[in-house]
Motif scaffolding. Structure first.
Motif, PDB file in Angstrom:
ATOM      1  N   ARG A 125       0.816  -1.211   0.000  1.00  0.00           N
ATOM      2  CA  ARG A 125       0.000   0.000   0.000  1.00  0.00           C
ATOM      3  C   ARG A 125       0.852   1.265   0.000  1.00  0.00           C
ATOM      4  O   ARG A 125       0.336   2.375  -0.120  1.00  0.00           O
ATOM      5  N   LEU A 126       2.169   1.108   0.150  1.00  0.00           N
ATOM      6  CA  LEU A 126       3.079   2.249   0.228  1.00  0.00           C
ATOM      7  C   LEU A 126       3.765   2.444  -1.117  1.00  0.00           C
ATOM      8  O   LEU A 126       4.912   2.063  -1.319  1.00  0.00           O
ATOM      9  N   ASN A 127       3.044   3.045  -2.077  1.00  0.00           N
ATOM     10  CA  ASN A 127       3.652   3.290  -3.386  1.00  0.00           C
ATOM     11  C   ASN A 127       4.461   4.584  -3.339  1.00  0.00           C
ATOM     12  O   ASN A 127       4.234   5.464  -2.495  1.00  0.00           O
ATOM     13  N   MET A 128       5.394   4.710  -4.271  1.00  0.00           N
ATOM     14  CA  MET A 128       6.356   5.796  -4.250  1.00  0.00           C
ATOM     15  C   MET A 128       5.995   6.959  -5.176  1.00  0.00           C
ATOM     16  O   MET A 128       6.764   7.907  -5.307  1.00  0.00           O
ATOM     17  N   ALA A 129       4.829   6.936  -5.797  1.00  0.00           N
ATOM     18  CA  ALA A 129       4.500   7.920  -6.826  1.00  0.00           C
ATOM     19  C   ALA A 129       4.493   9.347  -6.296  1.00  0.00           C
ATOM     20  O   ALA A 129       4.927  10.270  -6.989  1.00  0.00           O
ATOM     21  N   ASP A 130       3.985   9.563  -5.088  1.00  0.00           N
ATOM     22  CA  ASP A 130       3.853  10.926  -4.573  1.00  0.00           C
ATOM     23  C   ASP A 130       4.736  11.169  -3.350  1.00  0.00           C
ATOM     24  O   ASP A 130       4.468  12.053  -2.542  1.00  0.00           O
ATOM     25  N   VAL A 131       5.806  10.390  -3.214  1.00  0.00           N
ATOM     26  CA  VAL A 131       6.687  10.510  -2.045  1.00  0.00           C
ATOM     27  C   VAL A 131       7.785  11.530  -2.322  1.00  0.00           C
ATOM     28  O   VAL A 131       8.443  11.495  -3.359  1.00  0.00           O
ATOM     29  N   SER A 183      -0.410   7.968 -12.279  1.00  0.00           N
ATOM     30  CA  SER A 183      -0.582   9.372 -12.623  1.00  0.00           C
ATOM     31  C   SER A 183      -0.527  10.192 -11.344  1.00  0.00           C
ATOM     32  O   SER A 183      -1.048   9.772 -10.304  1.00  0.00           O
ATOM     33  N   VAL A 184       0.117  11.365 -11.419  1.00  0.00           N
ATOM     34  CA  VAL A 184       0.176  12.291 -10.290  1.00  0.00           C
ATOM     35  C   VAL A 184      -0.181  13.682 -10.813  1.00  0.00           C
ATOM     36  O   VAL A 184       0.461  14.192 -11.744  1.00  0.00           O
ATOM     37  N   PHE A 185      -1.210  14.295 -10.212  1.00  0.00           N
ATOM     38  CA  PHE A 185      -1.637  15.633 -10.605  1.00  0.00           C
ATOM     39  C   PHE A 185      -1.390  16.588  -9.447  1.00  0.00           C
ATOM     40  O   PHE A 185      -1.793  16.325  -8.309  1.00  0.00           O
ATOM     41  N   GLY A 186      -0.701  17.686  -9.727  1.00  0.00           N
ATOM     42  CA  GLY A 186      -0.408  18.682  -8.708  1.00  0.00           C
ATOM     43  C   GLY A 186      -0.945  20.045  -9.083  1.00  0.00           C
ATOM     44  O   GLY A 186      -0.933  20.432 -10.258  1.00  0.00           O
ATOM     45  N   LEU A 187      -1.407  20.781  -8.074  1.00  0.00           N
ATOM     46  CA  LEU A 187      -1.939  22.128  -8.282  1.00  0.00           C
ATOM     47  C   LEU A 187      -1.430  23.017  -7.162  1.00  0.00           C
ATOM     48  O   LEU A 187      -1.552  22.680  -5.980  1.00  0.00           O
ATOM     49  N   ASN A 188      -0.833  24.142  -7.523  1.00  0.00           N
ATOM     50  CA  ASN A 188      -0.303  25.094  -6.550  1.00  0.00           C
ATOM     51  C   ASN A 188      -0.785  26.481  -6.958  1.00  0.00           C
ATOM     52  O   ASN A 188      -0.208  27.122  -7.831  1.00  0.00           O
ATOM     53  N   LYS A 189      -1.866  26.929  -6.336  1.00  0.00           N
ATOM     54  CA  LYS A 189      -2.492  28.176  -6.747  1.00  0.00           C
ATOM     55  C   LYS A 189      -2.899  28.973  -5.520  1.00  0.00           C
ATOM     56  O   LYS A 189      -3.721  28.513  -4.718  1.00  0.00           O
ATOM     57  N   GLY A 190      -2.304  30.150  -5.379  1.00  0.00           N
ATOM     58  CA  GLY A 190      -2.630  30.990  -4.243  1.00  0.00           C
ATOM     59  C   GLY A 190      -2.303  30.300  -2.934  1.00  0.00           C
ATOM     60  O   GLY A 190      -1.180  29.868  -2.692  1.00  0.00           O
TER      61      GLY A 190
END
Length: 650
Positions: A125-131, A183-190
């Motif tokens: 359960r510990l995948n490395m995609a978003d680490v 897939s990894v989706f990131g959003l950095n807004k305000g």
């Protein structure tokens, strides 16, 4: 076949360059940086070079280069002294420098994980995609983290998005129809930051031991499929206030039983508040929920029958106050309600308990050379109304490029509800009984380490000596006269001593503005001594292990770059006594051969957005003579091909 694969690797060097490759030199350099912020060892933000607790970092660059799917893939190539093996039903057991199962505390963003598979975390359960990175503490850490941190802590810390928006899609294919799609989706807004990750994996069943007369402990590696979805949202309503919410879902289905396959699910969520009240004061408040379930899936009726559920609800408060430039006081407490329903309990019963604790730590920087740290903790468990007190005292001495760290820490591991109340038939041959009278494991850890850094060279050596009293294990088979059955029962054994010596050397060489080489060599020696011949122990650690890692990165032109990564691991042979899990339950010695497995990986970076990764795992075509539970499951060389596309950079 081998020649064709090698030609494929060589041909990738000749791909026509297409666009600019940036950051190649920086990525290699980052793997040795000592100015990274760490939090696990002291629960305060400190530079790695300044922490008084020996801490090992696996960086985001290391994770990306390894192309690891989960933490098993990563740790066995990054840390000497770590071995993953099979337990019953092909669940995975970890041994880290002499401690296995629940002796190592696994944290995700500082939080405990519910559930276990043969007394281990479900590592899949510990995948490395978003680490973002992983922090590792070896040695007792119960003074800050309580039960289970007898042998160390592994804290997996996830990412925050750095760009206005980002979207990565990736895939990997290998032998046995192994597939990974993510897939990894990131959003950095305000004031908002969000990272959503999705991963699906699949691998087919394959036979490793076809000769029925061969002395193998398992003959097939059973396939599985997994789904893993996580979302982490950060909101900063004020400049000094951060709120973090997370939610996740994990699903695994194994193929061991084609008619009634096993299913595993995890549901998690939580909220954390981090308030920098002033330049000297910091407050953290956390609520975390985690539920891990197991079920049998009856295909004929399309129905799941759940027979295991571990639910944890926990809250925590932590406060830091800094006194000038010389001291930081940290104190806080936790409360957790732990519920367990299990097929391993009599008549499908369930049990619950709550635990609470208080802890405090003072970190005193005496001068430019000396730093002292001391901590104490009190834990209370409602089941049987037991409590424990643990402490820690450590120091750091720095002189120019040389740093010396050491100290003493006590640790403990409370018996679990499973170990107290189990009563089930294992592998159809022998009953396992819990023991309500178990006491907690108690340990004493003495550690000393030295680090030397000069230019591009870094050397570390550390030693840990652990005295574990009242270790929880099971005794050898006995006869239950009343019920006319054979059984084993959880017991406390008098003592186990564990000594571990670890040494690491690493360096980097910048050959030109566009070319860098980095290398790392790690060695671990582990010695275990159990002073109770009546106990049925798990397989001990292999005495010697070695990790080798070297990578070369070069931007050939403004349009094209490559990274060549070579990793190898060696584990020495091991002989230990094991119990035959069928009547007459005799003891016998088992010989585990030493082995060495090497991997070559070539990454081609085309444009800023596209990456093609080709790897040959087990390049020397190693296959065990007999497949034992702690043998590698390889049949020989394995070709792996992966692609990664950053959509936002197209």
């Amino acid at each position: 076949m081998t020649i064709r694969i090698l030609l494929l690797l060589l041909s990738l060097f000749t791909i026509m360059p297409v666009t600019l490759a940036e950051g190649v030199v920086d990525e290699v350099a980052d793997s040795m940086r000592l100015d990274q912020i760490v939090v696990t060892g002291t629960r305060t933000r400190k530079l790695l070079k300044d922490t008084p607790i020996q801490t090992r970092i696996i960086t985001s660059e290391d994770i990306v280069k390894s192309d690891a799917t989960n933490i098993i893939d990563l740790l066995q190539h990054e840390l000497p002294g770590v071995e993953f093996a099979y337990a019953m039903n092909q669940q995975t057991n970890m041994n880290m420098s002499g401690f296995s199962g629940q002796g190592i505390l696994i944290l995700l963003d500082g939080e405990r994980l519910a559930g276990e598979t043969m007394e281990n975390t479900d590592f899949l359960r510990l995948n490395m995609a978003d680490v973002d990175h992983i922090e590792i503490i070896k040695g007792a850490a119960s003074a800050l983290y309580g039960s289970n941190a007898v042998g160390g802590v592994i804290n997996i810390i996830t990412k925050e998005s750095q760009q206005p928006w980002s979207l990565n899609v990736n895939a990997r294919w290998a032998d046995h129809k192994e597939q990974r799609y993510g897939s990894v989706f990131g959003l950095n807004k305000g004031r908002f930051n969000n990272v959503v990750s999705l991963q699906h994996t699949y691998i087919d069943t394959y036979t490793v031991c076809a000769d029925m007369n061969d002395d193998c402990e398992f003959r097939k590696v059973y396939g599985r499929k997994t789904w893993n979805v996580k979302d982490r949202l950060v909101w900063r309503p004020l400049d000094n206030l951060k709120l973090i919410g997370h939610i996740g879902y994990f699903f695994r289905q194994d193929k061991q039983d084609p008619v009634i396959p096993d299913r595993y699910r995890d549901f998690s969520g939580g909220l954390r508040g981090e308030w920098n009240i002033s330049s000297r004061d910091y407050l953290e408040m956390v609520y975390n929920f985690d539920q891990y379930d197991k079920s049998d899936y009856y295909k004929e009726y399309n129905k799941d029958i759940r027979d295991y559920s571990n639910v944890q609800n926990s809250v925590r408060a932590l406060y830091n106050h800094t006194f000038g430039k010389n001291g930081t006081l940290t104190f806080g407490g936790d409360y957790m309600r732990d519920y367990l329903l299990s097929y391993q309990f009599e008549a499908g019963r369930s049990y619950h308990q709550y635990t609470t604790d208080l802890f405090a730590q003072y970190d005193w920087t005496i001068n430019n050379h000396w730093e002292l740290i001391g901590a104490g903790r009190w834990d209370y468990f409602s089941d049987k109304s037991t409590s424990h007190i643990t402490g820690k005292l450590g120091f750091r001495y720095n002189l120019s490029n040389f740093t010396l760290r050491g100290g003493y820490a006590s640790g403990f591991r409370a018996p679990t509800l499973k170990e107290k109340y189990s009563q089930f038939l294992m592998v159809g041959t022998i009953y396992v009984y819990g023991n309500e009278n178990l006491t907690a494991e108690k340990s004493h850890n003495f550690n000393l380490g030295a680090e030397y850094t000069a230019g591009q060279y870094n050397f570390t050596v550390s030693a840990n000596y652990n005295i574990v009293n009242d270790k929880i294990a099971t005794h050898l088979p006995q006869v239950d006269v009343e019920h006319q059955r054979n059984y084993i029962q959880y017991i406390n054994i008098k003592r186990m001593n564990v000594f571990a010596l670890e040494a690491t050397a690493q360096s980097q060489w910048q050959l030109s503005d566009a070319s860098v080489i980095a290398a790392r060599l790690g060695y671990c020696y582990t010695h275990e001594q159990v002073r109770d011949g009546s106990a049925n122990q798990y397989a001990p650690a292999r005495p010697h292990s070695l990790i080798v890692r070297a990578d070369w990165s070069k931007a050939w032109t403004k349009n094209y770059a490559t990274t060549l990564l070579i990793t190898g691991r060696y584990l020495s042979s091991l002989t230990y006594t094991k119990m035959q899990m069928a009547p007459p339950f005799s003891l016998y010695d088992i010989d585990c051969n030493g082995y060495s497995i090497w991997k070559v990986q070539l990454t081609n970076r085309i444009r800023k957005a596209f990456s093609l990764n080709v790897a040959l795992d087990n390049i020397f075509n190693y296959a065990p003579r007999h497949y034992l539970f702690n043998s590698p499951t390889t049949l020989g060389i394995n070709l792996m091909v992966g692609v990664s596309i950053d959509i936002d950079k197209l």
